[in-house]
Design a protein around this motif. Structure first.
Motif, PDB file in Angstrom:
ATOM      1  N   ILE A   1       0.840  -1.204   0.000  1.00 48.73           N
ATOM      2  CA  ILE A   1       0.000   0.000   0.000  1.00 48.73           C
ATOM      3  C   ILE A   1       0.872   1.250   0.000  1.00 48.73           C
ATOM      4  CG2 ILE A   1      -1.636   1.345   1.371  1.00 48.73           C
ATOM      5  CD1 ILE A   1      -2.898  -1.234   2.290  1.00 48.73           C
ATOM      6  N   THR A   2       1.937   1.228   0.781  1.00 50.93           N
ATOM      7  CA  THR A   2       2.843   2.388   0.838  1.00 50.93           C
ATOM      8  C   THR A   2       3.502   2.629  -0.511  1.00 50.93           C
ATOM      9  OG1 THR A   2       3.264   1.949   3.177  1.00 50.93           O
ATOM     10  CG2 THR A   2       4.826   3.362   2.014  1.00 50.93           C
ATOM     11  N   TRP A   3       4.001   1.554  -1.148  1.00 51.64           N
ATOM     12  CA  TRP A   3       4.627   1.694  -2.455  1.00 51.64           C
ATOM     13  C   TRP A   3       3.619   2.244  -3.479  1.00 51.64           C
ATOM     14  CZ3 TRP A   3       9.436   2.078  -3.773  1.00 51.64           C
ATOM     15  CH2 TRP A   3      10.433   1.436  -3.026  1.00 51.64           C
ATOM     16  N   GLY A   4       2.395   1.726  -3.427  1.00 53.18           N
ATOM     17  CA  GLY A   4       1.383   2.198  -4.365  1.00 53.18           C
ATOM     18  C   GLY A   4       1.037   3.659  -4.160  1.00 53.18           C
ATOM     19  N   LEU A   5       0.899   4.077  -2.886  1.00 55.67           N
ATOM     20  CA  LEU A   5       0.578   5.471  -2.598  1.00 55.67           C
ATOM     21  C   LEU A   5       1.721   6.406  -2.991  1.00 55.67           C
ATOM     22  CD1 LEU A   5      -1.254   5.189   0.846  1.00 55.67           C
ATOM     23  CD2 LEU A   5      -2.255   5.640  -1.390  1.00 55.67           C
ATOM     24  N   VAL A   6       2.961   5.969  -2.749  1.00 59.49           N
ATOM     25  CA  VAL A   6       4.119   6.790  -3.146  1.00 59.49           C
ATOM     26  C   VAL A   6       4.126   6.985  -4.658  1.00 59.49           C
ATOM     27  CG1 VAL A   6       6.633   6.818  -3.294  1.00 59.49           C
ATOM     28  CG2 VAL A   6       5.528   6.231  -1.136  1.00 59.49           C
ATOM     29  N   THR A   7       3.859   5.904  -5.393  1.00 61.22           N
ATOM     30  CA  THR A   7       3.806   6.008  -6.851  1.00 61.22           C
ATOM     31  C   THR A   7       2.700   6.945  -7.300  1.00 61.22           C
ATOM     32  OG1 THR A   7       4.631   3.729  -7.031  1.00 61.22           O
ATOM     33  CG2 THR A   7       3.593   4.683  -8.980  1.00 61.22           C
ATOM     34  N   MET A   8       1.527   6.803  -6.675  1.00 60.56           N
ATOM     35  CA  MET A   8       0.403   7.653  -7.045  1.00 60.56           C
ATOM     36  C   MET A   8       0.691   9.122  -6.733  1.00 60.56           C
ATOM     37  SD  MET A   8      -3.573   7.305  -5.893  1.00 60.56           S
ATOM     38  CE  MET A   8      -3.734   5.790  -6.829  1.00 60.56           C
ATOM     39  N   ILE A   9       1.279   9.393  -5.584  1.00 56.98           N
ATOM     40  CA  ILE A   9       1.610  10.778  -5.228  1.00 56.98           C
ATOM     41  C   ILE A   9       2.626  11.355  -6.211  1.00 56.98           C
ATOM     42  CG2 ILE A   9       2.733  12.212  -3.476  1.00 56.98           C
ATOM     43  CD1 ILE A   9       1.437  10.407  -1.367  1.00 56.98           C
ATOM     44  N   ALA A  10       3.595  10.536  -6.626  1.00 55.40           N
ATOM     45  CA  ALA A  10       4.579  11.016  -7.603  1.00 55.40           C
ATOM     46  C   ALA A  10       3.899  11.371  -8.924  1.00 55.40           C
ATOM     47  CB  ALA A  10       5.648   9.942  -7.828  1.00 55.40           C
ATOM     48  N   ILE A  11       2.932  10.547  -9.341  1.00 58.65           N
ATOM     49  CA  ILE A  11       2.201  10.839 -10.576  1.00 58.65           C
ATOM     50  C   ILE A  11       1.388  12.122 -10.431  1.00 58.65           C
ATOM     51  CG2 ILE A  11       0.364  10.009 -12.100  1.00 58.65           C
ATOM     52  CD1 ILE A  11       1.293   7.173 -11.476  1.00 58.65           C
ATOM     53  N   ILE A  12       0.756  12.294  -9.272  1.00 60.72           N
ATOM     54  CA  ILE A  12      -0.077  13.470  -9.050  1.00 60.72           C
ATOM     55  C   ILE A  12       0.768  14.743  -9.042  1.00 60.72           C
ATOM     56  CG2 ILE A  12      -1.596  14.600  -7.391  1.00 60.72           C
ATOM     57  CD1 ILE A  12      -2.424  11.721  -6.534  1.00 60.72           C
ATOM     58  N   VAL A  13       1.931  14.685  -8.399  1.00 59.35           N
ATOM     59  CA  VAL A  13       2.815  15.853  -8.380  1.00 59.35           C
ATOM     60  C   VAL A  13       3.296  16.183  -9.791  1.00 59.35           C
ATOM     61  CG1 VAL A  13       5.032  16.720  -7.562  1.00 59.35           C
ATOM     62  CG2 VAL A  13       3.531  15.484  -5.991  1.00 59.35           C
ATOM     63  N   ALA A  14       3.677  15.141 -10.546  1.00 62.49           N
ATOM     64  CA  ALA A  14       4.115  15.371 -11.924  1.00 62.49           C
ATOM     65  C   ALA A  14       2.983  15.941 -12.770  1.00 62.49           C
ATOM     66  CB  ALA A  14       4.625  14.061 -12.529  1.00 62.49           C
ATOM     67  N   THR A  15       1.762  15.422 -12.579  1.00 63.18           N
ATOM     68  CA  THR A  15       0.605  15.943 -13.310  1.00 63.18           C
ATOM     69  C   THR A  15       0.345  17.402 -12.969  1.00 63.18           C
ATOM     70  OG1 THR A  15      -0.383  13.732 -13.315  1.00 63.18           O
ATOM     71  CG2 THR A  15      -1.837  15.581 -13.802  1.00 63.18           C
ATOM     72  N   ASP A  16       0.500  17.734 -11.691  1.00 68.55           N
ATOM     73  CA  ASP A  16       0.287  19.114 -11.277  1.00 68.55           C
ATOM     74  C   ASP A  16       1.283  20.054 -11.944  1.00 68.55           C
ATOM     75  OD1 ASP A  16      -0.762  21.221  -9.277  1.00 68.55           O
ATOM     76  OD2 ASP A  16       1.392  21.190  -8.875  1.00 68.55           O
TER      77      ASP A  16
END
Length: 596
Positions: free
Chosen positions: A249-264
């Motif tokens: 779950i932690t790895w998945g959330l870290v990946t998702m947050i990285a995608i969201i920051v890049a998208t922003d």
């Protein structure tokens, strides 16, 4: 005359030469960056095409290894991106037709109320089975089904936003477009889309966040005995949450947050900076939002050349085409008015409309009769359970809306009024809105159980986490759209805080606030299907509620209960919209509209 050699070594000349070299080389660097982005997008299209047009995999096993995350994340981003493009096109078309067709406006808005109130899982059987039947030998069938399901979780607030913006365009701007004889296309491109840009941008952000919220349900779901599963970040998080693997779950959330920051940084920040120029105001604001990527795109010599030689001439050709078409229609109407056969043509057109109406009514009647046959299989105890669950979900939805409004309205106004604060708070809000609450729900639920609570309270928390962003992002858009000169007048006359809220802030954000509350209400009803029925460590936790009834019926394949629960939910949402939100919309269109 010969000068000494030391003259060529003057520091000022070296600095000037170096700056000239940098000025000549910088556009080349920008062009290379843009070309690299284009090549990366092309490579992604090729890879996704290979996967989609391959043969479908009967049963996909989701790997919880961190090495699988880049591939899963790529698939999920493509699904959400395509669903967003479909949502944007649908929102513009639907909002435009609803705003300018008085005969069907009420019907279309009622349909929008109903559609936004139908949970994603209620769309699931028809959408997924239809897509799989349409492409039985290709993976694209299941993929298109998932994309359309994500679309149903993204589109409705964007359609409401565009419709609301069109209804609140100042009258003098519409009169100016009529004086200059704009065609419908020119009015759309030069007036309506720019005026609605700020609201569309911020609602786009919350729509994409909603896509992440429902990604787990759209990539991994069960329909009776059939298990539809897709490789993606949502199915990764769902699998990890199901087995209680906190590391995954932690790895998945870290990946998702990285995608969201890049998208922003790569998408939303440039788009927000670009849309800021469409603010309706008399003077120019002294503070503007900036974006390094937008600066790169605006100063790319290659893109500038492409725009001057391709985009601008194409735009002029389109404008000319629609302008000539408008002239021809006016000429034809004048000729028909003078033609004695106009009556016969009108009668034929009337007969054609009646034939289409009869065919549509027959189709609706046929579907309604089949639905009634299915509903006859529902027994008394099951109906009583549905109504009891509807009352419980109604109370949870309104509690979540009240709690969300308490903090999102002042926070959204503060972010919208202060660009420096927005640069910090907007990415954080985007990250918080995009992280699926369902991925954090296992930890939250365990903590509530230890404190003596349960899924009844936890479902309110999950609704709050999933829907408060609709209000926040709409309030931010409303605050940013308030003309700077109105705020300067309030400062000039030294309004107190209460006076500013009463005379400037609340009237200015009111149309956006109502849009946010309407979509948040529909989103809360939609989120109940996850909030009230949750799988944790191979066991299913549920509480009394309409969302739990829908989720359980979907899992067991009881389509008669699924249909009745969906109808009850849609009727409740439509009734609330008619009694509460629609009068507030009319108030926003009349009293709190910029212009005369």
């Amino acid at each position: 005359m010969n000068f000494p050699d030391s003259f060529s070594n003057i520091p000022g000349r070296e600095t000037m030469a170096r700056s000239q070299v940098l000025r000549r080389s910088w556009p080349v660097v920008l062009d290379l960056c843009v070309a690299g982005i284009g090549l990366a997008c092309f490579y992604g299209v090729v890879q996704i095409a290979k996967y989609w047009f391959g043969h479908p995999v009967p049963e996909i096993t989701i790997s919880l290894s961190p090495r699988a995350l880049p591939r899963y994340a790529f698939y999920s981003v493509v699904r959400i991106g395509l669903a967003y493009v479909l949502s944007l096109l649908f929102a513009v078309a639907y909002g435009y037709i609803a705003a300018y067709n008085k005969r069907i406006e009420a019907l279309m808005i009622a349909g929008l109320d109903i559609l936004q109130s139908i949970p994603v899982l209620s769309f699931l059987p028809g959408v997924m089975l239809a897509m799989v039947a349409l492409f039985p030998t290709r993976q694209i069938g299941v993929e298109m089904g998932a994309i359309l399901l994500i679309f149903t979780g993204q589109v409705w607030n964007m359609a409401f936003s565009f419709y609301s913006s069109l209804k609140s365009i100042p009258r003098e701007l519409m009169e100016a477009s009529g004086i200059y004889k704009f065609s419908r296309w020119q009015r759309l491109v030069q007036l309506e889309l720019p005026y609605a840009a700020i609201g569309l941008v911020w609602n786009s952000m919350v729509s994409v966040a909603g896509g992440w919220f429902f990604l787990m349900a759209c990539e991994m779901f069960v329909l009776g005995t059939r298990d539809f599963r897709l490789p993606g970040l949502g199915s990764y998080l769902q699998t990890a949450a199901g087995v209680g693997n906190l590391t995954a779950i932690t790895w998945g959330l870290v990946t998702m947050i990285a995608i969201i920051v890049a998208t922003d940084q790569l998408i939303w920040r440039p788009v927000i900076a670009w849309s800021d120029k469409f603010k309706f105001e008399q003077g120019q604001s002294s503070t503007r939002i900036s974006s390094p990527l937008l600066h790169l795109l605006q100063h790319s010599r290659g893109l500038r050349t492409l725009r001057h030689h391709t985009v601008d001439p194409l735009g002029e050709s389109i404008n000319q085409f629609f302008a000539e078409g408008r002239k021809q229609r006016i000429t034809k109407q004048m000729a028909q008015a003078a033609n004695s056969s106009n009556g016969r043509e009108t009668r034929w057109m009337g007969l054609l409309r009646w034939a289409m109406l009869v065919a549509l009514s027959a189709s609706v009647l046929y579907a309604a009769l089949h639905a009634l046959t299915l509903l006859q299989q529902v027994h008394g105890p099951e109906f009583a359970g549905i109504m009891k669950g509807a009352l419980a979900t109604f109370l949870r939805v309104n509690t979540a809306l009240l709690l969300a409004s308490v903090w999102t309205i002042p926070a959204g106004v503060a972010i919208g009024f202060h660009p420096r604060l927005a640069r910090i708070a907007q990415p954080l809000a985007q990250i918080a809105a995009s992280v699926p609450a369902t991925a954090l729900f296992p930890v939250l639920l365990l903590a509530l159980v230890q404190m003596g609570g349960g899924l009844g309270i936890g479902s309110i928390a999950l609704m709050l986490l999933g829907t408060q962003w609709y209000i926040l992002f709409n309030v931010i858009a409303g605050a940013m759209a308030i003309p700077t000169d109105l705020r300067e007048v309030a400062e000039m006359f030294r309004f107190s805080t209460a006076q500013r809220w009463k005379t400037v802030i609340l009237p200015g954000i009111f149309p956006y606030l109502i849009t946010g509350l309407v979509t948040a209400s529909g989103g809360a009803w939609n989120a109940s299907i996850i909030a009230e029925y949750f799988r944790l460590k191979n066991q299913t936790l549920q509480t009394v509620g309409l969302g739990a009834v829908i989720s359980a019926a979907t899992d067991s394949g009881q389509f008669q209960i699924l249909l009745l629960a969906t109808i009850v939910m849609a009727m409740m949402v439509v009734t609330i919209n008619r009694l509460v939100w629609r009068p507030l919309y009319r108030l926003a269109e009349t009293r709190y509209k910029l212009g005369d």
